[in-house]
Design a protein around this motif. Structure first.
Motif, mmCIF file in Angstrom:
data_model
loop_
_atom_site.group_PDB
_atom_site.id
_atom_site.type_symbol
_atom_site.label_atom_id
_atom_site.label_comp_id
_atom_site.label_asym_id
_atom_site.label_seq_id
_atom_site.Cartn_x
_atom_site.Cartn_y
_atom_site.Cartn_z
ATOM 1 N N ARG A 15 -29.879 -13.460 -3.719
ATOM 2 C CA ARG A 15 -30.078 -11.968 -3.864
ATOM 3 C C ARG A 15 -29.193 -11.356 -2.925
ATOM 4 O O ARG A 15 -29.271 -11.099 -1.832
ATOM 5 N N PHE A 16 -28.244 -10.678 -3.828
ATOM 6 C CA PHE A 16 -27.058 -9.898 -3.171
ATOM 7 C C PHE A 16 -27.735 -8.372 -2.836
ATOM 8 O O PHE A 16 -28.458 -7.848 -3.710
ATOM 9 N N VAL A 17 -27.281 -7.874 -1.781
ATOM 10 C CA VAL A 17 -27.313 -6.430 -1.601
ATOM 11 C C VAL A 17 -25.981 -5.908 -1.245
ATOM 12 O O VAL A 17 -25.400 -6.430 -0.289
ATOM 13 N N PRO A 20 -32.161 -11.840 1.729
ATOM 14 C CA PRO A 20 -31.074 -11.083 0.991
ATOM 15 C C PRO A 20 -29.699 -11.396 1.704
ATOM 16 O O PRO A 20 -29.706 -11.859 2.667
ATOM 17 N N VAL A 21 -28.575 -11.407 0.939
ATOM 18 C CA VAL A 21 -27.179 -11.636 1.493
ATOM 19 C C VAL A 21 -26.589 -10.275 1.302
ATOM 20 O O VAL A 21 -26.380 -9.768 0.183
ATOM 21 N N PHE A 22 -26.142 -9.519 2.338
ATOM 22 C CA PHE A 22 -25.429 -8.367 2.521
ATOM 23 C C PHE A 22 -23.881 -8.510 1.980
ATOM 24 O O PHE A 22 -23.388 -9.630 2.837
ATOM 25 N N VAL A 68 -26.594 -0.446 -1.530
ATOM 26 C CA VAL A 68 -27.084 0.689 -0.711
ATOM 27 C C VAL A 68 -25.712 1.256 -0.523
ATOM 28 O O VAL A 68 -24.649 0.826 -0.609
ATOM 29 N N ALA A 69 -25.826 2.874 -0.398
ATOM 30 C CA ALA A 69 -24.672 3.487 -0.094
ATOM 31 C C ALA A 69 -24.512 4.184 1.100
ATOM 32 O O ALA A 69 -25.304 5.060 1.592
ATOM 33 N N ALA A 85 -36.190 -2.546 5.816
ATOM 34 C CA ALA A 85 -36.601 -1.938 4.489
ATOM 35 C C ALA A 85 -36.225 -3.081 3.396
ATOM 36 O O ALA A 85 -37.127 -3.281 2.175
ATOM 37 N N LEU A 86 -35.337 -4.142 3.405
ATOM 38 C CA LEU A 86 -35.079 -4.890 2.579
ATOM 39 C C LEU A 86 -35.221 -6.512 2.728
ATOM 40 O O LEU A 86 -35.068 -7.093 1.875
ATOM 41 N N THR A 87 -35.875 -6.680 3.782
ATOM 42 C CA THR A 87 -36.317 -8.172 4.144
ATOM 43 C C THR A 87 -37.662 -8.401 4.369
ATOM 44 O O THR A 87 -38.509 -7.336 4.272
#
Length: 351
Positions: free
Chosen positions: A142-144, A212-214, A241-242, A349-351
């Motif tokens: 799962r890439f972010v 996730p993998v950033f 994410v921006a 927020a994402l994990t």
């Protein structure tokens, strides 16, 4: 099927005390199995010499000379590198295809009494393994994707995420390049494509699929390095994410991050010339004059307004399908404290 005695396979790599690459230094420099040491049985010049004799004279004459060179080099390596190794030391040796170069060295080591093994298929099989893994692994992760205009501190945000325990894939770090046309690092060569992919494979293999993998948004090329298609396609279908930072903050950041560009005006002007397909000669001449005058603040402001931001606006929605729904990361400044706080919020927020 049981592996023959003295032969090992890719799955066995972790079972050895040392991995020895017996190919030439040039082959080793191009790419090698991670952790391997280079003990060439033929150096670059010797390999070329034997190859020439093989083609122009005969295979017999080439083998006769090559055997003498190999024996001399093996003896030197045994004296220099392995006299302190105990009887239970277990090395793995490989060459290009698992043939005569690694076979001869393995034979001598086994005659001494070590349980030395030869990698079946050699580096060629390892290279196939890397390609297969790069194809298989991205769909399982799962890439972010961290998006943001040039100078918004994306790489520093990845560093902050990593420091707080997040899984991070730093493609620019692996490629030794900052990604943009100005991104070549001073005094540092990029790795070969093969070496980049080997390092990438090793990194991807370490990630836990449930977390996730950033990763920073990238184009298909980072300098001269091509991002493998299975990875870039997976990234472009991933959540985003921006990062949003003010123009002034970005200029200040670029002045610090690219300060070395002011040390070599000629090099900077050559880099500006690489933008010729995007801008008129008049614009490039104006930028080169700013470079000659050492006016980096005005030059970087021009880059942001006339090159980087328009390019970013065109590319992100086109290349990253989920960019329109990107989670915003608003940074009032790009200080370490602000980046650390933003990283903490993203992880929460994402994990």
């Amino acid at each position: 099927m049981q592996t023959p005695r003295g032969i090992a396979r890719i799955a066995d790599l972790a079972n050895f005390d040392a991995i020895i690459d017996v190919r030439s230094p040039a082959e080793f420099a191009d790419d090698h199995i991670p952790g391997a040491i280079n003990c060439p049985v033929l150096d670059n010049e010797q390999r070329a010499q034997v190859g020439t004799i093989y083609k122009q004279v005969s295979a017999f004459e080439a083998r006769k000379l090559g055997a003498a060179m190999v024996a001399e080099n093996i003896a030197r390596h045994l004296y220099k590198h392995f006299q302190d190794k105990p009887k239970d030391w277990r090395p793995l040796l490989y060459c290009w295809r698992g043939g005569q170069r690694s076979g001869s060295f393995t034979t001598w080591m086994r005659m001494i009494g070590w349980d030395a093994c030869q990698l079946e298929g050699g580096y060629k099989v390892f290279r196939r393994h890397v390609i297969d893994r790069i194809e298989a692994l991205p769909p399982t992760l799962r890439f972010v994707v961290v998006c943001g205009a040039t100078g918004s501190g994306k790489t520093r945000l990845l560093d902050a995420l990593s420091e707080q325990g997040a899984q991070v894939l730093d493609l620019e770090g692996l490629a030794k390049h900052k990604g943009s046309v100005l991104g070549r690092l001073p005094g540092i060569d990029q790795p070969s494509q093969k070496a980049f992919e080997t390092a990438l494979c090793e990194q991807l293999s370490r990630f836990a699929p449930e977390r996730p993998v950033f990763v920073e948004a990238e184009s298909r090329k980072i300098g001269v390095i091509q991002v493998p298609e299975p990875l870039i396609e997976r990234m472009r279908a991933s959540e985003c994410v921006a990062v949003e930072a003010s123009r002034d903050a970005r200029i200040d950041f670029l002045l610090g991050d690219y300060a070395y560009l002011g040390d070599d005006v000629e090099d900077l002007q050559q880099r500006i010339d690489c933008l010729r397909s995007f801008h008129s000669n008049a614009t490039l001449d104006e930028w080169k004059q700013l470079a000659a005058a050492g006016n980096l603040p005005e030059l970087f402001a021009a880059f942001i307004d006339q090159h980087y931001d328009p390019l970013y606006k065109r590319s992100q929605n086109k290349n990253y399908g989920r960019f329109a729904d990107a989670r915003p990361v608003v940074l009032n400044d790009l200080s370490p404290a602000s980046l650390a706080a933003a990283a903490g919020e993203l992880i929460k927020a994402l994990t």
